[in-house]
Every structure is written in C-alpha cells, then in structure tokens.
Design an enzyme around this catalytic site. Structure first.
Site, PDB file in Angstrom:
ATOM      1  N   TYR A  76       6.826  57.574 -12.978  1.00  0.00           N
ATOM      2  CA  TYR A  76       6.063  58.254 -14.015  1.00  0.00           C
ATOM      3  C   TYR A  76       6.340  59.754 -14.001  1.00  0.00           C
ATOM      4  CZ  TYR A  76       3.387  53.862 -13.730  1.00  0.00           C
ATOM      5  OH  TYR A  76       3.011  52.532 -13.694  1.00  0.00           O
ATOM      6  N   HIS A 159       7.887  47.904  -7.678  1.00  0.00           N
ATOM      7  CA  HIS A 159       7.774  48.229  -9.094  1.00  0.00           C
ATOM      8  C   HIS A 159       8.854  47.505  -9.906  1.00  0.00           C
ATOM      9  CE1 HIS A 159       6.748  51.751 -12.066  1.00  0.00           C
ATOM     10  NE2 HIS A 159       6.412  50.555 -12.526  1.00  0.00           N
TER      11      HIS A 159
END
Length: 338
Positions: A76, A159
């Site tokens: 992010y 992830h």
C-alpha cells in the site's frame, strides 16, 4: 528480527480496553479483534492522494469510535501506509490494539523508475518483488517493523500468494508458523481474493486466519462457503474485506458509476442489487448496513475490515456498522442468494 533470536521477543499479553467496539476472539491465539477493522490502503494514496492531516485524522477518529484492529501492507503506497499508520498509532498503548501487515511483496530499489506508481499516488523509487521465501518474509517483516515504528505485529498475512504461485501460500505458512511458535507474531494468515486454497490450509493447520476479499458478501458467497465451514470445524477464523464489492453495495441504491470487483456492473447484477436494496429497505435497513452485518452473522467471521481515508469515512462506516439489523432480514436475504 530473525527466527534465531525470536525467542527473546515474546508477544506481550493484550489488555482489553473498555472503550473498544465489541471484540471477537481469534481461535487458538491470544488475540481479539474488534468487529469493525480499519483498512489502511488509502493511507498509501490508493488511486488518489490522501494528505498527512487526513490520514492522521482518520486513524484518530477510528480510535475514538472504538476500532482497535488496524491492517496495512508494504504494497500500500510502497510503504507509505505503514509509515502513516505507525506514526498515528505511536502514542497509543501497544497492548490495546491488533496490528496486521503482510508479506510476499518485498520492497526493493527500482532500477527503472517512471515517476509514479501505477496504483498508488507515490514516487516509484521502490518496486514490489514477489518473495514468499523464508529470507524474503524475514526481510519484509523487519522492514515493516521499521516503517511502523513498533517492535512487533500481531498478525502477518501472506499477501495474494495465489497471484504468484499455487505453492506460495504453503511456503509462506511454514515460515509464519515458525515465527508464531517462537512468539514473534501472534497469528499467521493468508490475505487473498481467491478462497480456493483456504479450506485445505485450515484443515492442515497451516494458518490461523484468512483475510478474504469480496468472496463472502451479499452478492457472492458460494465460493467462500467451504473455507468458512472449514474455519469453524478446525477452530480458525476469517476477516472479511471488500464487503461492498468495489462500491456496488456501498450506497443505498447502486450508483450510476458503481463498480463490481473493480470492473463495470453487468445489467443483471445491477438489477439483483436493486432488488436486494428494496428488500433491505422493507426491513428498515440500508444496503450498506446489511453488507457489513452479513459476514459478521457467520460464526467463522471475527471482523469486517473497511477501507477508510478520512475521519468522515470512519464515521460513516462506524455508523453503518452500528445499525441494528433485524434477524428476520437474513432468512429473506438468503432466499435471494440461493
């Protein structure tokens, strides 16, 4: 931090703050998550810029509204989300909140920068490198701890391992299990849009929790049911994210420019969404209120984490979560979902 010295870094016991939202235990661990979690992707300038002031205000308001579960990732904003979240939580008691981040996308210097990252409004001086190896996971966690300004994270998710390799989740789980058993992390998990491997991972005791995006919602649930059933059977848990399916369920009626799973909304899906909205309204509930409450009605789900960019978004999400949903709505909704 390495596995070799991990025995000197045990996780502290977590206090139970009296002003937090209702919490649910993460089975098999010492962790408890508030039913509503703060998703920090927007703090990394997802799609558009978020100011430092707005980012800090969002985290502060989340704390005021009782949220004690915070999720981020190196992905992010190429670390910006972790830095901002860590700074905003720095003056909060570390034993009063659950912090999660992710591994698998290691940040390394970008030898060929183009000026800006394609998805996050940040300079692309770094790039993401898929790496679910033991060394890559240890390096990623060390970098995350530095960006977050903390000595430990409570949950670490692999992830999107399915986007790299079908064996990546299992490879990552070995290292995360080692770190959990040594007390370096509190729980090991997988964050994914694909529920396909989750039931097997739960059955093998390879992970404690899955962060599942967009697969158990008012509009889509069949693919997730085996994973949720396995979680209940084997004492595991699910954190539900993307419960608005990219925004289609985020408003009382579908907006003209609404998206579904990041793409255009097919006409038949829009019509089905309108029908669901009408059913919710008949029971005195809005569509986004039901979208948040629906996953929490399943015994496997311990938390719904929503993306929050500003204090105003935090207030809206917290108000939506707090709405009372009549139990009789679920039977009517489920009949529409069959």
């Amino acid at each position: 931090m390495t596995a070799e010295n991990a025995s000197d870094s045990r996780l502290p016991e977590r206090a139970l703050p009296g002003d937090a939202l209702p919490e649910r235990a993460l089975p098999g661990t010492a962790l408890r998550l508030t039913e509503l979690g703060f998703g920090a992707a927007s703090l990394g300038n997802l799609y558009r810029e978020t100011s430092d002031v707005d980012a800090r205000a969002a985290v502060d308001r989340a704390w005021e509204r009782g949220i004690r579960s915070f999720d981020t990732a190196p992905h992010y904003g190429l670390g910006l989300s972790e830095r901002r979240l860590g700074a905003a939580l720095a003056d909060r008691p570390r034993d009063e909140y659950v912090l999660s981040t992710k591994v698998g996308r290691l940040l390394v210097p970008n030898e060929n920068p183009q000026g800006q990252d394609p998805d996050f409004v940040v300079p692309d001086t770094l790039r993401r490198q898929w790496d679910f190896s033991r060394d890559g996971i240890l390096r990623s966690i060390e970098q995350s701890l530095e960006r977050l300004g903390t000595d430990h994270v409570d949950i670490v998710y692999a992830h999107d391992p399915d986007q790299f390799d079908e064996k990546a989740a299992w490879q990552a789980a070995e290292t995360l299990t080692e770190l959990r058993d040594q007390g370096v992390i509190g729980a090991r998990g997988v964050g994914t849009n694909d529920a396909g491997q989750l039931a097997a991972l739960f059955e093998a005791d390879a992970i404690d929790v899955a962060m599942l995006a967009g697969r158990y919602t008012l509009l889509e649930r069949e693919a997730a049911l085996p994973a949720l059933e396995a979680a209940v059977t084997h004492g595991k848990a699910v954190v539900a994210v993307a419960v608005f399916n990219s925004g289609l369920l985020a408003t009382d009626r579908p907006a003209p420019d609404a998206r579904y799973d990041y793409g255009p909304v097919p006409p038949e899906l829009r019509a089905r969404t309108v029908a669901l909205a009408e059913l919710c309204e008949a029971h005195g509930v809005t569509l986004p209120q039901a979208a948040i409450a629906f996953p929490l009605a399943h015994p496997a789900v311990v938390d719904v984490t929503l993306g929050m960019r500003t204090a105003e978004q935090v207030d809206r999400n917290a108000d939506l979560y707090a709405a009372a949903v009549p139990p009789e709505l679920w039977a009517a909704l489920l009949s529409r979902l069959e």
